[in-house]
Motif scaffolding. Structure first.
Motif, mmCIF file in Angstrom:
data_model
loop_
_atom_site.group_PDB
_atom_site.id
_atom_site.type_symbol
_atom_site.label_atom_id
_atom_site.label_comp_id
_atom_site.label_asym_id
_atom_site.label_seq_id
_atom_site.Cartn_x
_atom_site.Cartn_y
_atom_site.Cartn_z
ATOM 1 N N UNK A 1 48.701 40.745 53.632
ATOM 2 C CA UNK A 1 47.933 40.238 52.489
ATOM 3 C C UNK A 1 48.420 38.854 52.083
ATOM 4 N N UNK A 2 49.747 38.643 52.141
ATOM 5 C CA UNK A 2 50.303 37.343 51.769
ATOM 6 C C UNK A 2 49.852 36.254 52.741
ATOM 7 N N UNK A 3 49.801 36.577 54.026
ATOM 8 C CA UNK A 3 49.358 35.596 55.014
ATOM 9 C C UNK A 3 47.860 35.320 54.857
ATOM 10 N N UNK A 4 47.076 36.376 54.602
ATOM 11 C CA UNK A 4 45.641 36.193 54.378
ATOM 12 C C UNK A 4 45.399 35.306 53.167
ATOM 13 N N UNK A 5 46.205 35.483 52.129
ATOM 14 C CA UNK A 5 46.069 34.638 50.940
ATOM 15 C C UNK A 5 46.331 33.177 51.281
ATOM 16 N N UNK A 6 47.290 32.928 52.160
ATOM 17 C CA UNK A 6 47.557 31.565 52.603
ATOM 18 C C UNK A 6 46.402 31.029 53.438
ATOM 19 N N UNK A 7 45.784 31.892 54.233
ATOM 20 C CA UNK A 7 44.688 31.466 55.100
ATOM 21 C C UNK A 7 43.455 31.075 54.293
ATOM 22 N N UNK A 8 43.206 31.788 53.211
ATOM 23 C CA UNK A 8 42.086 31.439 52.348
ATOM 24 C C UNK A 8 40.920 32.402 52.437
ATOM 25 N N UNK A 9 39.915 32.217 51.570
ATOM 26 C CA UNK A 9 38.775 33.135 51.501
ATOM 27 C C UNK A 9 38.030 33.227 52.829
ATOM 28 N N UNK A 10 37.516 34.424 53.094
ATOM 29 C CA UNK A 10 36.702 34.620 54.284
ATOM 30 C C UNK A 10 37.481 34.780 55.562
ATOM 31 N N UNK A 11 38.768 35.100 55.464
ATOM 32 C CA UNK A 11 39.590 35.206 56.669
ATOM 33 C C UNK A 11 39.186 36.399 57.520
ATOM 34 N N UNK A 12 39.143 36.161 58.829
ATOM 35 C CA UNK A 12 38.986 37.225 59.806
ATOM 36 C C UNK A 12 40.369 37.594 60.315
ATOM 37 N N UNK A 13 40.487 38.773 60.943
ATOM 38 C CA UNK A 13 41.771 39.244 61.452
ATOM 39 C C UNK A 13 41.574 39.789 62.856
ATOM 40 N N UNK A 14 42.533 39.473 63.732
ATOM 41 C CA UNK A 14 42.576 40.068 65.074
ATOM 42 C C UNK A 14 43.903 40.764 65.256
ATOM 43 N N UNK A 15 43.874 42.040 65.655
ATOM 44 C CA UNK A 15 45.093 42.801 65.863
ATOM 45 C C UNK A 15 45.221 43.265 67.300
ATOM 46 N N UNK A 16 46.438 43.195 67.822
ATOM 47 C CA UNK A 16 46.728 43.601 69.193
ATOM 48 C C UNK A 16 47.592 44.851 69.204
ATOM 49 N N UNK A 17 47.182 45.887 69.916
ATOM 50 C CA UNK A 17 47.955 47.102 70.119
ATOM 51 C C UNK A 17 48.352 47.713 68.769
ATOM 52 N N UNK A 18 49.646 47.938 68.507
ATOM 53 C CA UNK A 18 50.030 48.517 67.215
ATOM 54 C C UNK A 18 49.713 47.577 66.069
ATOM 55 N N UNK A 19 49.600 46.270 66.354
ATOM 56 C CA UNK A 19 49.139 45.328 65.342
ATOM 57 C C UNK A 19 47.700 45.599 64.945
ATOM 58 N N UNK A 20 46.903 46.133 65.886
ATOM 59 C CA UNK A 20 45.537 46.535 65.574
ATOM 60 C C UNK A 20 45.541 47.713 64.608
#
Length: 265
Positions: free
Chosen positions: A83-102
Motif C-alpha cells: 500500500x505504501x508503494x502504491x501510494x508513492x506510485x499515485x492514483x490509478x496504479x496497476x499491479x503485477x505479481x509473480x509467483x508468491x508475489x501474485x
C-alpha cells in the motif's frame, strides 16, 4: 528523465518499516511484486521493457535488499508495505505479481487496496489440499531457519519445488547461492502469504479489479490448473497461456501480454 532511467527511494510502511523501491519510465503507474527469493533487482529486466509505456515501480519486499524487516512478521504488514508503494506510485496504479508475489497481490486487492488492474503470473496455489509431505517440509524449513541454518533451509525449499539433489549441490558452489541464502529467511514469509496453499476461492470472490492470470504452456500441469482455477474464481478474471514458457518466464515474452492488458482494460 529518459524512459529507462531509475530513481531510488524508500516508502514508509504503517509500522515504520522503510521499503526500498525503484522507479523507471514515465506513464501510467505500474507496481511489480516479486516472488520467493527475489527482490527488486529480479524484476529489473521486465521493468526495463515495460518502462517504455509505464512508470514502473519495483520494490524490495520486507526483509530483502534495501528494505527493513520489523518483527513480528504478518501478512498484513506486507499488504501495508505494498500500500505504501502504491501510494508513492499515485492514483490509478496497476499491479503485477509473480509467483508468491501474485498471491500477495491478490491478498492486497482483496483487502481493498486501490489497484486499478492486476496481472498475475503463476500464483503457486494447489487445486487440491496440500499433501502431508508439504506440511512436513514447511515445519522442517521453519526449524532450520530458527536454528540459523539458512543454507539448509534454502536446500530444503529447492528440493520441495522439484530441484534434484545433485543440482542443489552444484548450485551451492555458485556465487548465486550466496545471494539466495541471504534471502532464505523470507521463505517463511512467503509460506505465510500462501496460507494452506489451496486456491483461496472465498478471498478471490472479493477482488473487484479486473485480473489477468497468466501461465506458461510448458509449466507443470498442476501449476497451469491452479492458474485457471484462480481466474475462474475471480469476478473479473481472465486467463492467458504463453506457449513454450515455464515458471521462469522470459521477460520479452511476458511484456507484450502485460502491455496489451494494462492498456486495454
Amino acid at each position: 528523465m529518459d524512459k529507462t532511467s531509475r530513481m531510488l527511494n524508500r516508502a514508509l510502511s504503517v509500522d515504520g518499516t522503510r521499503i526500498a523501491y525503484e522507479q523507471r519510465g514515465e506513464g501510467p503507474p505500474l507496481v511489480m511484486v516479486s516472488g520467493a527469493l527475489c527482490a527488486a533487482a529480479s524484476d529489473a529486466p521486465l521493468a526495463e521493457l515495460l518502462a517504455s509505456r509505464f512508470s514502473v515501480f519495483t520494490y524490495d519486499r520486507r526483509g530483502r535488499g534495501g528494505s527493513g524487516d520489523t518483527a513480528p512478521y504478518a501478512v498484513e504488514r506486507e499488504v501495508e508495505d505494498l500500500a505504501a508503494v502504491i501510494a508513492e506510485a499515485g492514483p490509478g496504479a496497476a499491479v503485477h505479481g509473480m509467483s508468491s508475489g501474485a498471491a500477495l497481490a491478490l491478498r492486497a486487492a482483496a483487502a481493498g487496496l486501490p489497484i486499478a488492474q492486476l496481472s498475475l503470473y503463476e500464483p503457486p496455489f494447489q487445486t487440491e489440499p496440500a499433501r502431508r509431505g508439504n506440511g512436513e517440509y514447511v515445519g522442517r524449513m521453519k526449524s532450520l531457519l530458527a536454528q540459523g541454518r539458512r543454507g539448509d533451509a534454502l536446500a530444503a525449499f529447492l528440493g520441495a519445488v522439484g530441484m534434484p539433489e545433485e543440482a542443489v549441490s552444484g548450485l551451492r558452489l555458485l556465487p548465486l547461492w550466496t545471494d539466495m541464502e541471504a534471502l532464505a529467511h523470507t521463505l517463511e514469509y512467503d509460506h505465510e502469504v500462501m496460507g494452506d496453499g489451496t486456491v483461496p476461492t472465498d478471498l478471490l470472490a472479493s477482488v473487484a479489479a479486473p485480473v489477468m492470470v497468466v501461465d506458461g504452456g510448458s509449466s507443470p500441469a498442476g501449476m497451469r490448473e491452479a492458474a485457471r482455477a484462480v481466474a475462474e474464481a475471480l469476478p473479473r478474471g481472465r486467463h492467458r497461456t504463453l506457449t513454450g514458457q515455464t515458471h521462469e518466464v522470459a521477460p520479452h515474452v511476458l511484456a507484450p501480454t502485460l502491455m496489451r492488458f494494462f492498456t486495454s482494460s
